[in-house]
Design a protein around this motif. Structure first.
Motif, PDB file in Angstrom:
ATOM      1  N   VAL A 195      -6.443   2.484  -5.740  1.00  0.00           N
ATOM      2  CA  VAL A 195      -6.869   2.375  -4.775  1.00  0.00           C
ATOM      3  C   VAL A 195      -7.746   4.622  -4.599  1.00  0.00           C
ATOM      4  O   VAL A 195      -8.782   4.115  -4.424  1.00  0.00           O
ATOM      5  CB  VAL A 195      -6.183   2.687  -3.271  1.00  0.00           C
ATOM      6  N   LYS A 196      -6.826   4.952  -5.198  1.00  0.00           N
ATOM      7  CA  LYS A 196      -7.374   5.930  -5.509  1.00  0.00           C
ATOM      8  C   LYS A 196      -8.638   6.257  -6.458  1.00  0.00           C
ATOM      9  O   LYS A 196     -10.231   6.854  -6.194  1.00  0.00           O
ATOM     10  CB  LYS A 196      -7.005   7.057  -6.570  1.00  0.00           C
TER      11      LYS A 196
ATOM     12  N   PRO B 146      -7.142   0.097   2.186  1.00  0.00           N
ATOM     13  CA  PRO B 146      -8.003   0.482   1.024  1.00  0.00           C
ATOM     14  C   PRO B 146      -9.260  -0.667   0.997  1.00  0.00           C
ATOM     15  O   PRO B 146     -10.514  -0.651   0.956  1.00  0.00           O
ATOM     16  CB  PRO B 146      -7.325   0.333   0.462  1.00  0.00           C
TER      17      PRO B 146
ATOM     18  N   GLN C 256       0.785   3.209  -2.870  1.00  0.00           N
ATOM     19  CA  GLN C 256      -0.140   3.339  -3.998  1.00  0.00           C
ATOM     20  C   GLN C 256      -0.446   5.093  -2.656  1.00  0.00           C
ATOM     21  O   GLN C 256      -1.475   5.965  -2.608  1.00  0.00           O
ATOM     22  CB  GLN C 256      -1.843   2.746  -2.598  1.00  0.00           C
ATOM     23  N   LEU C 257       0.016   6.049  -2.020  1.00  0.00           N
ATOM     24  CA  LEU C 257       0.285   6.566  -1.070  1.00  0.00           C
ATOM     25  C   LEU C 257       0.781   7.448  -1.918  1.00  0.00           C
ATOM     26  O   LEU C 257       2.013   7.476  -3.020  1.00  0.00           O
ATOM     27  CB  LEU C 257       0.838   6.605   0.645  1.00  0.00           C
TER      28      LEU C 257
ATOM     29  N   TRP D 269      -5.031   8.847  -2.146  1.00  0.00           N
ATOM     30  CA  TRP D 269      -4.332   7.915  -2.760  1.00  0.00           C
ATOM     31  C   TRP D 269      -3.795   8.020  -4.298  1.00  0.00           C
ATOM     32  O   TRP D 269      -4.118   9.340  -4.319  1.00  0.00           O
ATOM     33  CB  TRP D 269      -4.799   6.561  -2.583  1.00  0.00           C
TER      34      TRP D 269
ATOM     35  N   VAL E  98       1.105  -1.277  -0.003  1.00  0.00           N
ATOM     36  CA  VAL E  98       0.018  -0.064   0.655  1.00  0.00           C
ATOM     37  C   VAL E  98       0.871   1.569   0.250  1.00  0.00           C
ATOM     38  O   VAL E  98       0.209   1.935  -0.502  1.00  0.00           O
ATOM     39  CB  VAL E  98      -0.849   0.299   1.331  1.00  0.00           C
TER      40      VAL E  98
END
Length: 451
Positions: free
Chosen positions: A372-373, A340, A126-127, A368, A123
């Motif tokens: 994920v966004k 998420p 994904q940030l 994100w 993750v």
């Protein structure tokens, strides 16, 4: 300046093994094999919905992590007491920070290095990378995780736009358009104000910093090992002269000045204000506290296309925490704030509490990227109970704006710049050049205290 709405996106790490780095503490697990950790971030009882959901999360986390006990503490970050709490052994194991704080905390070694524990988290990719960088030192080591962010934009009254013959789906994208639209709104008469701004209790300085970024300038820059003021330039002078002309030439800002946030919120909520600079988290305040309607408001990206003020929050771990506490603390941060798989759960929780869905960053933060966004945006659209299209120009425009953090020693700088905003908005003959020159010297004194 103001804390953004609490982040509520979560990350489920399940059985992910988190190897702990060493620390100066030798704390032992509690009886029965449980590790007890203290955490900040519990909302006060006055925020009944947020407090209820937080406490529910604690119970759910403990049920799924039977080896960890959470001891929540109310409150967030108080820079004035932080170092004393750490030195006195009173600082929580997991503590909240504003984006302005990590650099100083890291330099003072007041947070645990968590690089090895989080570097392989999928993750993490994904940030948004700039948000992760806020929690890194010069060697790229990681000392915390971002959990929410916001950026300033232009909040406007769609109802007044329509009444003034303006298209509420085409908010102003330049400062010339802001000025022109403010004239048309003020021309509606009565006590209607086209544009308002803040100028007291450090909020005026905070907004002048926002204007500075919006014009493509900086407030301070690093010169070797020290910080120096960097706002006494034509760009910032242009912003102040625009405010001066809107106030005194156009008469679109109203006669009442020395305003703070609650003043402009009340004006907007009562339908008497066309525009002011704000983050989207102002919209629920307008509705819940000032009897506004979600359909009457929109938020656009900061006009001018140059930049905006970026703020936010995250969590760091006490450097004195034991390896077991670090491991447990990271499990909590990731499960509670960066999950998420629980975005839809959080949205449904907010729906059940009759909270707004469809606003930027509410109830899940815009931190994100990638899949994920996309998932978050789709879920927000699916469950929206407020007109999300009213905020699309804010989301679209922010993709190209430069985000700037608050300057170091921000509150002292805001206090200085309050005086500049007050002079421009209350004195028709204010000398902008002299105001900025005087402020520059005082801000340099404040910056000299930054270590």
């Amino acid at each position: 300046m103001q804390r953004s709405l609490r982040a509520t996106v979560l990350l489920l790490i399940g059985g992910l093994a988190l190897t702990a780095c060493g620390s100066g503490s030798t704390d032992k697990p509690a009886a029965g094999g449980k590790v007890t950790i203290t955490v900040t971030g519990q909302p006060p009882k006055t925020q009944s919905v947020e407090r209820k959901l937080f406490d529910q999360d604690v119970a759910e986390f403990e049920a799924s992590h039977p080896d960890i006990h959470i001891e929540p503490h109310e409150g967030f970050m108080d820079p004035k007491t932080f170092s004393a709490k750490l030195a006195g052994g009173q600082l929580e194991d997991v503590y909240y920070v504003y984006f302005t704080d990590p650099a100083t905390i890291i330099a003072r070694r007041q947070a645990a290095d968590i690089t090895d524990q989080v570097k392989d988290l999928p993750v993490l990719k994904q940030l948004q990378q700039p948000l992760i960088d806020i929690f890194k030192d010069r060697n790229g080591r990681i000392y915390g995780l971002p959990t929410a962010n916001y950026s300033m934009g232009l909040l406007y009254n769609r109802a007044l736009f329509t009444k003034a013959g303006l298209d509420p789906d085409q908010p102003p994208a330049t400062w010339d358009e802001v000025r022109a639209d403010a004239k048309k709104i003020a021309a509606l008469g009565g006590d209607t104000v086209g544009f308002a701004d803040l100028s007291k209790n450090n909020q005026g300085g905070w907004h002048l910093v926002t204007w500075t970024y919006a014009m493509g300038s900086q407030v301070a820059r690093q010169d070797g090992d020290k910080w120096v003021a960097d706002f006494n330039n034509d760009k910032v002078k242009g912003a102040l002269r625009l405010l001066h002309d809107m106030r005194w030439t156009d008469n679109t800002m109203g006669a009442k000045q020395l305003l703070e946030a609650t003043d402009v919120q009340q004006m907007m909520g009562s339908g008497k204000l066309g525009m002011y600079l704000a983050a989207p988290d102002n919209v629920p305040v307008l509705v819940k506290q000032f009897n506004g309607r979600y359909e009457d408001y929109g938020v656009a990206a900061m006009p001018g296309g140059q930049g905006t003020l970026l703020g936010g929050e995250g969590y760091m771990v006490n450097p004195k925490a034991s390896p077991d506490k670090i491991k447990a603390g990271l499990a909590w941060i990731q499960w509670k704030y960066l999950n998420p798989d629980r975005i839809e759960t959080r949205i449904k929780q907010y729906l059940a509490e009759q909270q707004p869905i469809g606003l930027p960053a509410i109830p899940t933060p815009d931190i994100w990227t990638g899949d994920v966004k996309a998932k978050q945006n789709a879920l927000k659209a699916q469950y929206a109970n407020v007109p999300a299209k009213n905020f699309q120009s804010y989301l679209d425009g922010n993709g190209t704006l430069r985000g700037n953090l608050e300057p170091p020693n921000a509150q002292q700088i805001y206090a200085v710049l309050d005086g500049v905003m007050q002079a421009v908005l209350t004195n028709k003959d204010a000398n902008v050049d002299q105001l900025l020159t005087d402020a520059e010297g005082k801000v340099n004194s404040a910056l000299a205290q930054v270590k």
